[in-house]
Design an enzyme around this catalytic site. Structure first.
Site, PDB file in Angstrom:
ATOM      1  N   LYS A 199       0.845  -1.190   0.000  1.00 44.14           N
ATOM      2  CA  LYS A 199       0.000   0.000   0.000  1.00 44.14           C
ATOM      3  C   LYS A 199       0.879   1.237   0.000  1.00 44.14           C
ATOM      4  CE  LYS A 199      -1.849   3.145   2.338  1.00 44.14           C
ATOM      5  NZ  LYS A 199      -2.009   4.150   1.288  1.00 44.14           N
ATOM      6  N   SER A 253       4.971   8.917   8.807  1.00 42.63           N
ATOM      7  CA  SER A 253       5.015   9.891   9.898  1.00 42.63           C
ATOM      8  C   SER A 253       4.919   9.206  11.263  1.00 42.63           C
ATOM      9  CB  SER A 253       3.850  10.870   9.741  1.00 42.63           C
ATOM     10  OG  SER A 253       2.636  10.148   9.815  1.00 42.63           O
ATOM     11  N   ASN A 254       5.297   9.949  12.286  1.00 37.90           N
ATOM     12  CA  ASN A 254       5.264   9.375  13.633  1.00 37.90           C
ATOM     13  C   ASN A 254       3.867   9.054  14.110  1.00 37.90           C
ATOM     14  OD1 ASN A 254       7.900  10.638  13.442  1.00 37.90           O
ATOM     15  ND2 ASN A 254       8.066   9.846  15.521  1.00 37.90           N
ATOM     16  N   GLY A 257       2.737   5.964  12.283  1.00 37.47           N
ATOM     17  CA  GLY A 257       3.624   4.830  12.604  1.00 37.47           C
ATOM     18  C   GLY A 257       3.379   4.278  13.992  1.00 37.47           C
ATOM     19  N   GLU A 274       9.560   2.892  10.465  1.00 39.73           N
ATOM     20  CA  GLU A 274      10.561   3.951  10.299  1.00 39.73           C
ATOM     21  C   GLU A 274       9.815   5.259  10.125  1.00 39.73           C
ATOM     22  OE1 GLU A 274      13.612   4.006  10.835  1.00 39.73           O
ATOM     23  OE2 GLU A 274      13.917   1.862  11.093  1.00 39.73           O
ATOM     24  N   CYS A 308      13.405  12.030   5.014  1.00 39.60           N
ATOM     25  CA  CYS A 308      13.445  11.750   6.451  1.00 39.60           C
ATOM     26  C   CYS A 308      14.837  12.059   6.979  1.00 39.60           C
ATOM     27  CB  CYS A 308      13.086  10.295   6.719  1.00 39.60           C
ATOM     28  SG  CYS A 308      14.105   9.144   5.790  1.00 39.60           S
ATOM     29  N   GLU A 409       9.220  17.903  13.063  1.00 43.69           N
ATOM     30  CA  GLU A 409       9.591  17.721  11.661  1.00 43.69           C
ATOM     31  C   GLU A 409       8.700  18.594  10.770  1.00 43.69           C
ATOM     32  OE1 GLU A 409       8.528  13.959   9.724  1.00 43.69           O
ATOM     33  OE2 GLU A 409      10.571  13.881   8.938  1.00 43.69           O
TER      34      GLU A 409
HETATM   35  P1  NAP Z   1       2.166   9.192   6.427  1.00 46.89           P
HETATM   36  O1  NAP Z   1       1.116  10.194   6.248  1.00 46.89           O
HETATM   37  O2  NAP Z   1       2.408   8.647   7.775  1.00 46.89           O
HETATM   38  O3  NAP Z   1       1.815   7.999   5.405  1.00 46.89           O
HETATM   39  C1  NAP Z   1       2.662   6.882   5.259  1.00 46.89           C
HETATM   40  C2  NAP Z   1       1.841   5.733   4.724  1.00 46.89           C
HETATM   41  O4  NAP Z   1       0.917   5.300   5.726  1.00 46.89           O
HETATM   42  C3  NAP Z   1       0.989   6.095   3.511  1.00 46.89           C
HETATM   43  O5  NAP Z   1       0.931   5.009   2.628  1.00 46.89           O
HETATM   44  C4  NAP Z   1      -0.352   6.364   4.137  1.00 46.89           C
HETATM   45  O6  NAP Z   1      -1.439   6.240   3.243  1.00 46.89           O
HETATM   46  C5  NAP Z   1      -0.389   5.267   5.171  1.00 46.89           C
HETATM   47  N1  NAP Z   1      -1.389   5.433   6.220  1.00 46.89           N
HETATM   48  C6  NAP Z   1      -2.103   6.528   6.547  1.00 46.89           C
HETATM   49  N2  NAP Z   1      -2.949   6.249   7.566  1.00 46.89           N
HETATM   50  C7  NAP Z   1      -2.759   4.948   7.882  1.00 46.89           C
HETATM   51  C8  NAP Z   1      -3.331   4.080   8.853  1.00 46.89           C
HETATM   52  N3  NAP Z   1      -4.255   4.485   9.716  1.00 46.89           N
HETATM   53  N4  NAP Z   1      -2.895   2.800   8.906  1.00 46.89           N
HETATM   54  C9  NAP Z   1      -1.940   2.359   8.065  1.00 46.89           C
HETATM   55  N5  NAP Z   1      -1.366   3.149   7.113  1.00 46.89           N
HETATM   56  C10 NAP Z   1      -1.767   4.422   7.037  1.00 46.89           C
HETATM   57  O7  NAP Z   1       3.586   9.716   5.897  1.00 46.89           O
HETATM   58  P2  NAP Z   1       3.901  10.481   4.540  1.00 46.89           P
HETATM   59  O8  NAP Z   1       3.396  11.877   4.641  1.00 46.89           O
HETATM   60  O9  NAP Z   1       3.470   9.644   3.397  1.00 46.89           O
HETATM   61  O10 NAP Z   1       5.500  10.470   4.532  1.00 46.89           O
HETATM   62  C11 NAP Z   1       6.269  11.436   5.157  1.00 46.89           C
HETATM   63  C12 NAP Z   1       6.803  10.910   6.478  1.00 46.89           C
HETATM   64  O11 NAP Z   1       7.561   9.729   6.246  1.00 46.89           O
HETATM   65  C13 NAP Z   1       7.764  11.875   7.139  1.00 46.89           C
HETATM   66  O12 NAP Z   1       7.476  11.940   8.511  1.00 46.89           O
HETATM   67  C14 NAP Z   1       9.135  11.239   6.909  1.00 46.89           C
HETATM   68  O13 NAP Z   1      10.121  11.589   7.843  1.00 46.89           O
HETATM   69  C15 NAP Z   1       8.782   9.792   6.974  1.00 46.89           C
HETATM   70  N6  NAP Z   1       9.825   8.976   6.339  1.00 46.89           N
HETATM   71  C16 NAP Z   1      10.631   8.212   7.139  1.00 46.89           C
HETATM   72  C17 NAP Z   1      11.653   7.455   6.580  1.00 46.89           C
HETATM   73  C18 NAP Z   1      12.545   6.595   7.442  1.00 46.89           C
HETATM   74  O14 NAP Z   1      13.160   5.676   6.919  1.00 46.89           O
HETATM   75  N7  NAP Z   1      12.628   6.859   8.737  1.00 46.89           N
HETATM   76  C19 NAP Z   1      11.844   7.466   5.195  1.00 46.89           C
HETATM   77  C20 NAP Z   1      11.004   8.261   4.420  1.00 46.89           C
HETATM   78  C21 NAP Z   1       9.986   9.014   4.997  1.00 46.89           C
HETATM   79  P3  NAP Z   1      -2.106   7.560   2.590  1.00 46.89           P
HETATM   80  O15 NAP Z   1      -1.065   8.161   1.714  1.00 46.89           O
HETATM   81  O16 NAP Z   1      -3.244   6.990   1.832  1.00 46.89           O
HETATM   82  O17 NAP Z   1      -2.510   8.453   3.704  1.00 46.89           O
END
Ligand code: NAP
Length: 517
Positions: A199, A253-254, A257, A274, A308, A409
């Site tokens: 997903k 995101s935190n 996650g 992560e 990230c 962040e």
């Molecule tokens: P996000 O909003 O947390 O979304 C991440 C994924 O989770 C998306 O596929 C999202 O789907 C899905 N999701 C949303 N709600 C969910 C739920 N209730 N249950 C399960 N999955 C769900 O993060 P983002 O905005 O896409 O990415 C940016 C974040 O990723 C930043 O905080 C960045 O630091 C972090 N990041 C971390 C790393 C690392 O390795 N530490 C690497 C890259 C990015 P939808 O898109 O449909 O909402």
């Protein structure tokens, strides 16, 4: 401390929204379930638009709903036994074929990534190359998917371990590295013999479809990899809660996650999450300032700060503070913000309306909290830029650790700068933050660099190189609020997607065990 909620306003967008190429002209995406391309059953028609110019529709699709997610898990569960019985070196060869396909398609994939995600074309090429390296590394794991033998306390007994796949796993990924992150999760999951439900983030659907086409062409059997293009809020929980899911690998995101990890913990399944970063880069008094400047610019403003691993906190030694800030401001002014396909652009747009709003909102928060705006801070909207999500590269100094811009962040091109005089002050600033993904120091002094390596509360430390980047052969991941569960990439990645079985084999069948345990 409150955190902002990011909204992904790229989807849902209305069918028929104005565009240079209307939804009729843009490709219509489908879900990939059980080896077939099928329409989502959700009631929403979504569009993916170009963040550099939202008039351009990249693709349209019908979202998946929970019933589609269940079908994807059904398909994965049905195909898992066959894939598990496929010899691991053969599984590795499928990954090797994916390497060749991705390499052949690289130029076209890079353009699509830029159109959908916004990063400038050279960054898209770089990400594709990195992902290919990750696939290469994992393809070889087919021959290294092995256990160990151990000396037994008993005579003529063979004591050994084998590694086995888990079964069905889910892979949930963010938008910022729409290729590399799925590569570093899907490839180890597959080589370890699992069936995957993938997903991706909702705002990179077109690129995610191409990922599955690559795997399909590489020869992944039907059902072994399934794509669910549905919003996290509707299908996300199910991909963690379904009793057939044995592990979940999440990056994002935190807030999300931690929720994923809580559900996985309740179910007692493996989870690696992560999450965000707020990565410090320290400039010691003896640093090669030219080298450090290049590293800070790439770390802070590369990929529009949407990494990230981005450098979002800069710590400068008092003795070189003014000089380095002058250099930094002068070079940052040269950054050319514009569409990623324009060869003159050196920084692209924010990915979508939600991230764009978050960037501007944090800029206002930083000003209100008393940080000094040194450069940037505004939306760019001259000419065609007004159709995209362009924010100036922004630098704040006089930032205090108590400020939100130091603690939270942003995930945009916003750099917070603070000054220090001693090693202890530097470490206090660097560690005074809930995140711990990566970090960097620029210094010529071995003792300073080694003490920094020891004291830094982060999963990764760079010496004389920017906070960004990872390599396939070493673990990737964060400490503190940046990550929970096993690290990713390298051996750790494959271990996460497999489990060990210990075998006690008495090959004479005559040993009278005196073992009381
Ligand atoms: P996000 O909003 O947390 O979304 C991440 C994924 O989770 C998306 O596929 C999202 O789907 C899905 N999701 C949303 N709600 C969910 C739920 N209730 N249950 C399960 N999955 C769900 O993060 P983002 O905005 O896409 O990415 C940016 C974040 O990723 C930043 O905080 C960045 O630091 C972090 N990041 C971390 C790393 C690392 O390795 N530490 C690497 C890259 C990015 P939808 O898109 O449909 O909402």
């Amino acid at each position: 401390m409150p955190t902002l909620t990011k909204t992904k306003t790229k989807s849902p967008a209305l069918k028929g929204s104005p565009g240079r190429s209307g939804p009729g002209a843009a490709p219509k995406l489908q879900q990939f379930i059980g080896g077939r391309w099928v329409d989502g059953s959700g009631d929403r028609e979504l569009v993916s638009t170009n963040p550099a110019d939202t008039r351009e529709v990249v693709a349209t699709f019908k979202s998946a709903n929970q019933a589609d997610a269940v079908k994807a898990i059904d398909a994965a569960a049905a195909s898992a036994p066959g894939w598990r019985d496929t010899p691991a070196p053969q599984r590795g060869r499928v990954i090797a074929r994916a390497v060749e396909i991705a390499r052949r398609r690289l130029p076209e994939l890079a353009r699509l990534m830029t159109r959908e995600q916004g990063k400038i074309l050279p960054e898209a090429v770089g990400e594709l190359e990195k992902g290919i390296n990750l696939l290469e590394w994992n393809s070889g794991e087919g021959y290294r998917f092995m256990g160990e033998t151990a000396p037994s306390d008993l005579p003529r007994n063979l004591l050994y371990t084998v590694r086995q796949p888990l079964g069905v796993v889910s892979v949930i990924t963010p938008w910022n590295f729409p290729w590399a992150i799925p590569c570093w999760k899907i490839a180890p999951a597959l080589v370890a013999g699992n069936a995957v439900v993938f997903k991706p983030a909702s705002n990179v659907p077109a690129f995610s479809v191409e990922i599955c086409r690559i795997w399909e062409e590489a020869g992944v059997p039907p059902g072994v990899l399934n794509l669910v293009l549905g919003s996290g809020s509707s299908v996300g929980n199910l991909l963690v809660e379904d009793p057939r899911i044995r592990a979940v690998s999440f990056t994002g995101s935190n807030s999300i996650g931690k929720g994923v990890h809580t559900i996985a913990g309740r179910r007692g399944i493996k989870a690696t999450c992560e999450m965000g970063g707020k990565n410090p880069c320290a400039i010691w008094e003896d640093a090669d300032l030219g080298l450090a400047l290049g590293g800070v610019l790439r770390g802070a403003f590369g990929s529009t700060g949407q990494r990230c691993t981005a450098t979002s906190r800069l710590l400068i030694h008092d003795r070189v503070y003014d000089k380095f800030m002058d250099m930094l401001v002068a070079e940052t002014k040269k950054i050319r913000v514009g569409p990623g396909l324009d060869p003159k652009s050196t920084m692209g747009p924010a990915v979508d309306q939600g991230q764009f709003d978050t960037d501007l909102e944090y800029i206002e928060i930083a000003k209100k909290e008393g940080a000094r705006l040194v450069l940037g801070g505004r939306r760019l909207e001259s000419g065609d830029l007004k159709h995209g999500f362009f924010v100036e590269p922004t630098i704040f100094d006089q930032v205090k650790p108590s400020m939100r811009i130091w603690q939270e962040e942003v995930f945009g091109p916003v750099l917070a700068v603070a000054r220090f005089k001693t090693f202890d002050e530097m470490m206090k600033l660097a560690n005074d933050c809930p995140f711990g993904l990566t970090s960097a120091i620029y210094t010529q002094e071995l003792t300073v660099s080694m003490r920094f390596v020891e004291a830094m509360e982060a999963g990764m430390v760079h010496v004389n190189s920017p906070t960004i980047g990872g390599e396939p052969a070493v673990p990737f991941g964060g400490a503190k609020g940046s990550g929970v569960g096993d690290r990713e990439m390298a051996k750790e990645g494959v271990r996460f997607f497999s489990e060990s079985k210990t075998v006690f084999l008495d090959y004479t069948g005559q040993t009278r065990s005196s073992n009381i345990y």
